[in-house]
Design a protein around this motif. Structure first.
Motif, PDB file in Angstrom:
ATOM      1  N   ASP A 164       0.821  -1.206   0.000  1.00 22.52           N
ATOM      2  CA  ASP A 164       0.000   0.000   0.000  1.00 22.52           C
ATOM      3  C   ASP A 164       0.861   1.265   0.000  1.00 22.52           C
ATOM      4  O   ASP A 164       0.489   2.290   0.550  1.00 22.52           O
ATOM      5  CB  ASP A 164      -0.993   0.009   1.164  1.00 22.52           C
ATOM      6  N   VAL A 168      -7.768  11.034   2.825  1.00 22.28           N
ATOM      7  CA  VAL A 168      -7.522  12.368   2.270  1.00 22.28           C
ATOM      8  C   VAL A 168      -8.866  13.029   1.983  1.00 22.28           C
ATOM      9  O   VAL A 168      -9.632  12.556   1.146  1.00 22.28           O
ATOM     10  CB  VAL A 168      -6.680  12.281   0.977  1.00 22.28           C
ATOM     11  N   GLN A 171       1.309   3.220  -2.381  1.00 18.52           N
ATOM     12  CA  GLN A 171       0.613   4.303  -3.085  1.00 18.52           C
ATOM     13  C   GLN A 171      -0.237   5.134  -2.132  1.00 18.52           C
ATOM     14  O   GLN A 171      -0.361   6.345  -2.287  1.00 18.52           O
ATOM     15  CB  GLN A 171      -0.215   3.747  -4.253  1.00 18.52           C
ATOM     16  N   ASP A 172      -0.820   4.461  -1.100  1.00 22.51           N
ATOM     17  CA  ASP A 172      -1.616   5.204  -0.114  1.00 22.51           C
ATOM     18  C   ASP A 172      -0.752   6.161   0.692  1.00 22.51           C
ATOM     19  O   ASP A 172      -1.136   7.292   0.965  1.00 22.51           O
ATOM     20  CB  ASP A 172      -2.288   4.222   0.861  1.00 22.51           C
ATOM     21  N   ARG A 173       0.413   5.646   1.111  1.00 19.66           N
ATOM     22  CA  ARG A 173       1.311   6.488   1.910  1.00 19.66           C
ATOM     23  C   ARG A 173       1.835   7.653   1.076  1.00 19.66           C
ATOM     24  O   ARG A 173       2.031   8.751   1.571  1.00 19.66           O
ATOM     25  CB  ARG A 173       2.469   5.655   2.433  1.00 19.66           C
ATOM     26  N   ARG A 201     -10.874   8.113  -1.062  1.00 13.01           N
ATOM     27  CA  ARG A 201      -9.956   7.638  -0.035  1.00 13.01           C
ATOM     28  C   ARG A 201     -10.592   7.773   1.339  1.00 13.01           C
ATOM     29  O   ARG A 201     -11.454   8.620   1.546  1.00 13.01           O
ATOM     30  CB  ARG A 201      -8.670   8.458  -0.046  1.00 13.01           C
ATOM     31  N   LEU A 241       0.192   9.074  -1.392  1.00 16.33           N
ATOM     32  CA  LEU A 241      -0.927  10.000  -1.546  1.00 16.33           C
ATOM     33  C   LEU A 241      -1.147  10.813  -0.272  1.00 16.33           C
ATOM     34  O   LEU A 241      -1.418  12.003  -0.316  1.00 16.33           O
ATOM     35  CB  LEU A 241      -2.198   9.214  -1.891  1.00 16.33           C
TER      36      LEU A 241
END
Lengths: 355, 262, 266
Positions: A220, B38, A222-224, B35, A226
């Protein structure tokens, strides 16, 4: 492009969903028996209407379930097929499954659309002669990064493994074979590193770089990226592409040393209740318009030449989807290392995390 | 001893801490972005999507059905086992007590894989048609949840005055009457606590459930976990918010119409 | 209470039979299989030969894994102490509330846990992110305290609810301070509930892996992470079983020692 990747069943009539929610499972009971296939796939990895179109064209219903990673898929099928007809394992897992006699050979005569595939994808090192699988999509593992924090686009894996100024600003994949393989690649070895000394060298590199790693876990990054927790991450190209749509400050690069190439395949596990339906489904996916429609939604690279002809230039010319040919040429596909090396990989990861 | 102000404050603070993440969770169910971390703007879209997502609703239904079955059976089994352990002397009692601890002690994934091996080898995973195919999963949930109930009930029984049973018998009550008129009312708080524990364990279990589900028996946690690769969307938050709201509403109703205890 | 089961055979069987059958079918049988695996050798990808080897246990006792166990025990101990310290007054407050309100308060305590663990953990990450504690062992402990709270509050409540309050009043009347009353009267009386709560928090925490994966950062690893990998990416079920059973043996050992110590004291 809609801003939300549409979930396949999401567009079903509201009434249907409500009925499913209200009627307790016991009340639903047995309805009429339509032919059905059970597909086990990754999430957000299909077109918005693919499954409905398949049902319309063949009369076979699709029961669609999701899994999260290859290790889970393998563990779940290890003791016997709980009833799936089509599964979507990645290349190294395909190899494991072939070796464990878990897959049914595919009857090519029932897959006329196989001819649509690019020549290079009509055979595979992990499945000689394509006896058991058909390619679905492929991609790379490279570097995702935040442009404003990493002014010069990373061109080498040094951005991940030798970047002391980025203390705690990098995340890497937690899958042992991938992490160690890519570290070995940076050192000039093969991604499929087998020599214990070379594995040790990769371990030393990783331990030295550890202060710059915020996390060594999961998939994950990509989450961090983002959320702004990290500025650089080792990730699958498709995962980064997803977050690039939401944040234009993010980008993807395939380092010059080459990255990890992967390929997800369609396969029929042994014990599948509806082998005929499974073949029909696989052939349907390889139809140019169907495969192209899926690619337009999920934006992964296609192995299907006829489908590629139907795609828009913005997809075909996106370097994050189809990386530069030279970096691609240096990339490698992961192969199954055997139990002994697998154990070595796992111990290396345990040591790295404990270090 | 009374419910003094400091105790009330501790309770309030604990509830505040417990609900802080839940407040965040609810807030993000109204996020217009995809998300859960965010914030991009306010919207009801995820509620609409959740309500029309057949797979989500089915998984939700499966989870609730399994949790309901597992809770009832686990509470009964756990209470009965705890009473038997408390009441009788028999050979092998320490062994049974040890076995009860196994589901608590064994890492979930080990038990999950073990159940997978047994279910797959006996064909239990594929033998039954849809609604009945939930039963093996419910059985697995009962097996790991009822020892928790037994432990809670047994803690309450420990040091209980056994003369109550004798008195009940002396007064002519049979086994059944002693159980339902004397023991169970005394055990009620422990049974409520145990049932809540069992329901919570079952509803939120992912690991064991993952290994015991086949095609068509996906539960809510298994579905959510399989969506991790592209991160969870606020749709799950929306569904969770609805579950909380409905539970709270039902509880408030029950509280209102509860007969005042004398 | 220790009645002979021979005298009440029907009641005994009715009470114990169903639980025993469930345990046998869904716990003992599967776990026996795993126990056998822990003495086996991997032959190829999915074949395991049960050879009676102790190699898996020997490997589990290597310093590398003992170090991971040590970190797990440390994290679990901190979690247990912190959880009990919070849960005890909370359970007491609920037990002292007016009866109709108790069930409602209990429900309020467990309700957060009916939302999904993963979503809840993401929410917790957001709550913790301004504190700067994220991706440290402290964050792991805090998140484990959060998930363990109901497992401590519920058994403590079941015990505290039946505490005879006259004993506490008597203690105060005899001049004991509140602290002395708590330590000398209340704590011994609620020891069984406290022990149950401690076990229900400590043991599952020891085998947990999600929290250390999501909030622990690069430097936190629990034995649960290692075990999880054996059943998944490492595909080494014999070693995973051996690690799991070592946890079982260790817990059983601790419990046996504790009961031995209790017997000695009497």
């Amino acid at each position: 492009m809609p801003s939300f990747p549409t979930r396949p069943l999401g567009r079903r009539a509201f009434a249907g969903g409500l009925a499913a929610a209200i009627s307790l499972p016991a009340l639903v009971g047995c309805g009429e028996k339509k032919p059905q296939i059970r597909v086990y796939n990754w999430d957000t990895y299909i077109g918005p209407t693919t499954l409905e179109d398949f049902t319309k064209s063949t009369g076979t219903e699709v029961r669609y379930d999701l899994f999260a990673d290859n290790a889970e898929l393998f563990a779940k099928l290890r003791e016997g097929n709980p009833g799936y007809d089509v599964i979507v394992p990645s290349n190294d897992t395909v190899e494991r499954m072939i070796r464990s006699d878990m897959l049914l050979p595919i009857d090519r005569a029932r897959i006329p659309n196989f001819a649509n595939l690019e020549q290079a994808f009509q055979d595979a090192a992990f499945d000689k002669g394509r006896k058991f699988t058909v390619p679905y999509f492929w991609g790379t593992v490279g570097i995702g990064y935040r442009k404003s924090k990493v002014p010069t686009p990373p061109t080498s894996w040094a951005a991940i493994f030798d970047n002391p100024s980025m203390k705690g600003r990098i995340s890497v994949l937690g899958e042992p074979a991938q992490l160690i393989g890519i570290a070995a690649k940076y050192l000039g070895y093969s991604i499929n590193v087998r020599d214990p000394e070379q594995i040790k060298a990769a371990e030393d590199l990783l331990i030295k770089a550890k202060p710059t790693f915020l996390t060594i876990a999961g998939d994950d990054g990509q989450d961090r990226l983002l959320r702004g927790e990290v500025d650089l991450c080792m990730e699958h190209s498709g995962d980064i592409l997803q977050v690039m749509k939401e944040d234009s400050d993010l980008a993807f690069a395939l380092p010059k040393e080459g990255g990890l190439l992967w390929q997800d395949c369609l396969a029929i596990p042994k014990g599948a209740p509806n082998v005929e339906g499974a073949h029909a489904f696989i052939d349907f996916i390889l139809r140019p318009d169907v495969h192209a429609a899926i690619a337009a939604t999920i934006r992964y690279p296609l192995p299907n030449a006829a489908a590629k002809k139907l795609m828009q230039p913005d997809y075909l010319n996106d370097p994050a989807i189809y990386p530069p040919a030279d970096a691609l040429a240096r990339s490698e596909t992961e192969t199954y290392p055997g139990e002994a090396v697998q154990r070595l990989y796992d111990e290396t990861l345990t040591r790295l995390r404990a270090a | 001893m009374r419910l003094t102000l400091p105790l009330k404050l501790v309770l309030a603070a604990a509830l505040l801490v417990l609900y802080a993440p839940i407040a965040v969770l609810i807030a993000f169910s109204f996020n217009s972005g995809r998300r859960v971390s965010v914030w991009q703007g306010f919207s009801f879209d995820w509620y609409v999507r959740a309500a029309s997502d057949a797979r989500l609703l089915e998984a939700f239904g499966n989870s609730l059905a399994i949790a309901a079955m597992a809770t009832v059976v686990a509470t009964l089994l756990g209470t009965a086992t705890a009473i038997a352990l408390w009441r009788f002397a028999f050979r092998g009692k320490p062994l049974l007590f040890g076995l009860l601890g196994v589901p608590v002690v064994v890492p979930e994934i080990c038990l999950g894989v073990a159940l997978l091996a047994v279910f797959a080898r006996t064909g239990l995973m594929t033998a039954l048609p849809y609604p009945a195919s939930l039963l093996p999963i419910a059985l697995a949930h009962v097996a790991f949840a009822f020892p928790f109930v037994a432990i809670v009930v047994r803690a309450r029984l420990a040091g209980f005055d056994p003369r109550l049973i004798e008195a009940s018998r002396d007064l002519g009550a049979g086994e059944w009457a002693t159980l339902t008129r004397v023991l169970l009312p005394l055990l009620r708080p422990a049974m409520v606590a145990g049932a809540l524990l069992a329901f919570t364990l079952s509803l939120d279990d992912f690991v064991i459930t993952f290994f015991t589900t086949g095609p068509g028996t996906t539960t809510f946690p298994v579905l959510v976990y399989s969506m991790v690769r592209f991160s969870v969307t606020p749709e799950i938050n929306a569904a969770s918010t609805v579950l909380i709201a409905v539970t709270l509403a039902l509880a408030a109703l029950a509280y209102r119409f509860q007969k005042p205890t004398p | 209470m220790n009645e002979s089961w021979h005298r009440y055979r029907a009641a005994f069987l009715a009470l114990l039979g169903p639980g025993l059958a469930t345990l046998g079918l869904a716990i003992v049988l599967p776990m026996a299989l795993m126990l056998a695996l822990s003495f086996g050798e991997q032959r190829g990808l999915v074949q395991v030969a049960i050879t009676g080897t102790l190699a898996n246990y020997a490997r589990a006792l290597e310093p590398l894994y003992l170090g991971v166990v040590a970190q797990s025990v440390w994290i679990s101990l901190a979690t247990t102490v912190l959880t009990l310290a919070i849960a005890y007054p909370v359970a007491l407050a609920i037990a002292l509330a007016p009866p109709p309100r108790r069930d409602l308060l209990l429900l309020l305590v467990v309700l957060p846990f009916w939302t999904n663990l993963l979503v809840r953990t993401y929410a917790l990450i957001i709550v913790l992110s301004p504190t700067g504690l994220l991706y440290t062992p402290t964050a792991v402990v805090l998140s484990l305290v959060y998930v363990s709270l109901p497992f401590a509050v519920l058994p403590l409540y079941a015990q505290l609810e039946r505490l005879d309050r006259r004993l506490l009043e008597a203690s105060r009347d005899l001049g004991a301070s509140a602290w002395t009353t708590f330590r000398r009267v209340m704590l011994p009386l609620t020891a069984p509930g406290l022990a149950a709560a401690a076990v229900l928090v400590f043991v599952p925490t020891l085998g947990s892996f999600l929290q250390s994966d999501l909030l622990g950062g690069a430097g936190t690893q629990m034995i649960g992470n290692v075990i999880e990998r054996q059943f998944k990416s490492a595909n080494d079920w014999p070693f995973g079983s051996a690690l799991s059973f070592l946890l079982v043996y260790a817990t059983a050992g601790v419990v046996a020692l504790a009961s031995l110590a209790r017997a000695r004291r009497r």
